[in-house]
Design a protein around this motif. Structure first.
Motif, PDB file in Angstrom:
ATOM      1  N   THR A  18       1.020  -1.308  -0.013  1.00  0.00           N
ATOM      2  CA  THR A  18       0.012  -0.067  -0.083  1.00  0.00           C
ATOM      3  C   THR A  18       0.870   1.398  -0.127  1.00  0.00           C
ATOM      4  N   ALA A  19       1.737   1.362   1.025  1.00  0.00           N
ATOM      5  CA  ALA A  19       2.855   2.409   0.928  1.00  0.00           C
ATOM      6  C   ALA A  19       3.341   2.819  -0.449  1.00  0.00           C
ATOM      7  N   GLY A  20       3.753   1.577  -0.955  1.00  0.00           N
ATOM      8  CA  GLY A  20       4.579   1.654  -2.182  1.00  0.00           C
ATOM      9  C   GLY A  20       3.752   2.327  -3.486  1.00  0.00           C
ATOM     10  N   LEU A  21       2.446   1.604  -3.478  1.00  0.00           N
ATOM     11  CA  LEU A  21       1.502   2.290  -4.536  1.00  0.00           C
ATOM     12  C   LEU A  21       1.219   3.592  -4.250  1.00  0.00           C
ATOM     13  N   LEU A  22       0.900   4.128  -2.970  1.00  0.00           N
ATOM     14  CA  LEU A  22       0.569   5.344  -2.849  1.00  0.00           C
ATOM     15  C   LEU A  22       1.912   6.388  -3.097  1.00  0.00           C
ATOM     16  N   PHE A  23       2.970   5.905  -2.759  1.00  0.00           N
ATOM     17  CA  PHE A  23       4.262   6.472  -3.046  1.00  0.00           C
ATOM     18  C   PHE A  23       4.185   6.926  -4.424  1.00  0.00           C
ATOM     19  N   LEU A  24       3.901   5.826  -5.528  1.00  0.00           N
ATOM     20  CA  LEU A  24       4.141   5.892  -6.802  1.00  0.00           C
ATOM     21  C   LEU A  24       2.927   6.815  -7.332  1.00  0.00           C
ATOM     22  N   LEU A  25       1.700   6.932  -6.531  1.00  0.00           N
ATOM     23  CA  LEU A  25       0.650   7.891  -7.005  1.00  0.00           C
ATOM     24  C   LEU A  25       0.893   9.151  -6.565  1.00  0.00           C
ATOM     25  N   GLY A  26       2.107   9.675  -5.860  1.00  0.00           N
ATOM     26  CA  GLY A  26       2.396  10.984  -5.599  1.00  0.00           C
ATOM     27  C   GLY A  26       2.263  11.204  -4.292  1.00  0.00           C
ATOM     28  N   GLN A  28       4.200  11.556  -1.140  1.00  0.00           N
ATOM     29  CA  GLN A  28       5.504  11.611  -1.018  1.00  0.00           C
ATOM     30  C   GLN A  28       6.052  12.170   0.304  1.00  0.00           C
ATOM     31  N   ASN A  29       5.010  12.913   1.219  1.00  0.00           N
ATOM     32  CA  ASN A  29       5.102  13.129   2.290  1.00  0.00           C
ATOM     33  C   ASN A  29       5.236  12.123   3.125  1.00  0.00           C
ATOM     34  N   LEU A  30       6.353  11.849   4.106  1.00  0.00           N
ATOM     35  CA  LEU A  30       6.577  10.488   4.937  1.00  0.00           C
ATOM     36  C   LEU A  30       5.539  10.501   5.688  1.00  0.00           C
ATOM     37  N   PHE A  31       4.991  11.354   6.604  1.00  0.00           N
ATOM     38  CA  PHE A  31       4.159  11.311   7.662  1.00  0.00           C
ATOM     39  C   PHE A  31       2.664  10.803   7.016  1.00  0.00           C
ATOM     40  N   TRP A  32       2.256  11.682   6.031  1.00  0.00           N
ATOM     41  CA  TRP A  32       1.159  11.217   5.443  1.00  0.00           C
ATOM     42  C   TRP A  32       1.214   9.831   4.714  1.00  0.00           C
ATOM     43  N   LEU A  33       2.194   9.557   4.199  1.00  0.00           N
ATOM     44  CA  LEU A  33       2.291   8.237   3.503  1.00  0.00           C
ATOM     45  C   LEU A  33       2.240   7.180   4.543  1.00  0.00           C
ATOM     46  N   ILE A  34       2.754   7.164   5.710  1.00  0.00           N
ATOM     47  CA  ILE A  34       2.707   6.068   6.672  1.00  0.00           C
ATOM     48  C   ILE A  34       1.297   6.010   7.363  1.00  0.00           C
ATOM     49  N   VAL A  35       0.720   7.286   7.549  1.00  0.00           N
ATOM     50  CA  VAL A  35      -0.744   7.462   8.163  1.00  0.00           C
ATOM     51  C   VAL A  35      -1.828   6.804   7.036  1.00  0.00           C
TER      52      VAL A  35
END
Length: 72
Positions: A18-26, A28-35
């Motif tokens: 999920t984190a990888g897909l969200l990162f690829l979708l843009g 890239q803020n680490l806090f929001w990516l984790i949450v």
């Protein structure tokens, strides 16, 4: 394999995917990516991993409810 281990590993993999897909979708803020990854993977695991969650729950319940031998 033990149900607790399988369920835990599947949850970790689901979070990372999920984190990888969200990162690829843009995202890239680490806090929001984790949450957001934590929330999305939690909802998805509730549906997708129900079989393994039930097996883990059954295993833990059996272990807790097992009578303990007397010490004497």
């Amino acid at each position: 394999m033990r149900p607790v281990l399988v369920y835990t590993l599947l949850r970790i993999v689901l979070f990372l995917v999920t984190a990888g897909l969200l990162f690829l979708l843009g995202l890239q803020n680490l806090f929001w990516l984790i949450v957001v990854s934590f929330l999305v993977s939690g909802v998805v695991s509730y549906v997708v991993l129900s079989k393994w969650r039930d097996a883990m729950s059954s295993r833990l319940t059996n272990k807790i409810d097992r009578p303990k031998p007397n010490d004497g």
